[in-house]
Design an enzyme around this catalytic site. Structure first.
Site, short mmCIF file in Angstrom:
data_model
loop_
_atom_site.label_atom_id
_atom_site.label_comp_id
_atom_site.label_asym_id
_atom_site.label_seq_id
_atom_site.Cartn_x
_atom_site.Cartn_y
_atom_site.Cartn_z
N GLY A 1 0.84 -1.19 0.00
CA GLY A 1 0.00 0.00 0.00
C GLY A 1 0.87 1.23 0.00
N GLU B 1 -4.69 7.40 -0.35
CA GLU B 1 -3.63 8.18 -1.02
C GLU B 1 -2.48 8.53 -0.08
OE1 GLU B 1 -4.79 11.10 -3.90
OE2 GLU B 1 -6.66 10.05 -4.32
#
Length: 394
Positions: free
Chosen positions: A140, A374
């Site tokens: 991630g 994000e």
């Protein structure tokens, strides 16, 4: 009180065109978004695809891009304020527009003129919806360690075959196109390349949407690439340039998340103020009690500070100046603010705040994901510290 309360915010709009744009946005919110933003639609997991088609037809999916290819020629300062308005009305919509814009960034910034002319008009104003494929089940925040591979077949002009799995993809399974980052070389950031993959490509399959705490109307799913073949004409930028393209997109995308967070926080504050001025205890509105008044004052101050920070970062971007540090700061402050403000809004409403009868409990659940997407806020702190003190010593 109707949602979409950011409409009451005094906007900093530099041109008459921008003011006309906001009149259009507020009309769409009033007529098409706010009436359908109730918790029931989100709880049912309804994604308003027809609304995104309308936004595209209205020119709102490509605001920050060049009008030569169907964009709106708007500065980021204006685009982000539009995002804030949309997110205040319904985060599924505001975040969806932000993700679509993120998916267009690579081609708009690094594609050839031929690629841009072929694809961007439909991406920006042709009714298409995009998604951005960087994260994976095991990578991630450590995006440079991604494992999805793209192997070229047939020499320098041959097709690329993509194999692997992407995770946490907003619009996964419903997007018309995906900007995909895949490994084409050795380990680390230099071995990554970007591709534009059609949503109906053979071998591309979406898993069932994730079951989430909030944002249930926005589908998030894994994508499986089982030998997905794309032509070299759909490679974005140079081979090995993908990670730089991804970081550039994320700097801009983090400002989008910051604006969405302030929209959610503003909607929560306005609900809290409306309730506090109407709800009476001990013979007077609870807004008359100093403890609660100070709470509302702190909420409003935090929102204004977050809005000022994301707009300052946007102006740096519009001026062509470095803004990576300020984007990380804005994402960090604005999303932490959204979490704090929405939690406080639930407290202001007391027991009612914990029920589905009022939207503040949904705002609180939605705010949490904004601290994660994000780049988690822990990653934002690393980015900021790196700008201040240099890379970590090893």
């Amino acid at each position: 009180m109707p949602e979409g309360a950011a409409q009451s915010v005094e906007r900093q709009l530099p041109t008459e065109e921008a003011r006309d744009l906001f009149a259009l946005v507020r009309e769409l919110i009033k007529g098409e978004i706010a009436p359908h933003a109730a918790a029931e639609e989100e709880e049912a997991g309804h994604f308003p695809r027809e609304l995104f088609t309308l936004l595209s037809e209205s020119g709102l999916l490509g605001l920050a891009y060049d009008s030569e290819f169907g964009g709106g020629d708007q500065p980021y300062e204006v685009y982000l304020q539009v995002l804030e308005e949309l997110a205040a009305a319904r985060l599924t919509v505001g975040l969806g527009v932000s993700v679509h814009s993120l998916a267009c960034h690579g081609l708009a910034g690094y594609g050839t003129k031929e690629q841009q002319a072929e694809h961007l008009p439909d991406m920006l104003g042709g009714g298409l919806l995009g998604a951005y494929c960087l994260s994976e089940p095991s990578s991630g925040s450590d995006a440079a360690s991604l494992r999805t591979k793209a192997v070229r077949e047939g020499g320098e002009d041959g097709d690329w075959v993509i194999t692997g799995t992407k995770a946490w993809i907003t619009h996964g399974g419903i997007a018309d196109f995906y900007t995909v980052l895949a490994r084409t070389g050795g380990e680390g950031a230099r071995g990554v390349t970007a591709f534009l993959v059609p949503g109906d490509a053979e071998g591309l399959q979406a898993a069932a949407p994730e079951k989430k705490m909030g944002m249930k109307g926005s589908p998030t799913a894994q994508l499986h690439f089982d030998g997905v073949r794309v032509s070299d004409a759909r490679r974005i930028g140079e081979v090995g340039q993908g990670f730089a393209i991804a970081l550039s997109a994320l700097d801009s995308g983090r400002l989008g998340i910051a604006a969405c967070a302030i929209g959610v926080a503003q909607a929560a504050l306005d609900e809290a103020v409306a309730y506090a001025t109407e709800r009476k205890q001990f013979g007077r509105p609870i807004a008359d009690f100093q403890g609660l008044r100070f709470m509302l004052a702190d909420m409003a101050t935090q929102i204004e500070a977050g809005r000022a920070l994301y707009l300052a970062a946007a102006r740096l971007r519009d001026a062509g100046r470095p803004f990576s540090k300020q984007a990380a700061m804005a994402k960090l402050l604005c999303t932490d603010t959204a979490m704090k403000v929405t939690t406080d809004a639930v407290q202001v409403l007391g027991g009612y705040g914990y029920t589905l009868d009022f939207p503040v409990e949904r705002f609180m659940r939605e705010a949490k994901v904004l601290q994660i997407v994000e780049g988690t806020n822990q990653i934002q702190r690393m980015v900021i510290a790196r700008h201040l003190a240099g890379p970590d010593s090893r």
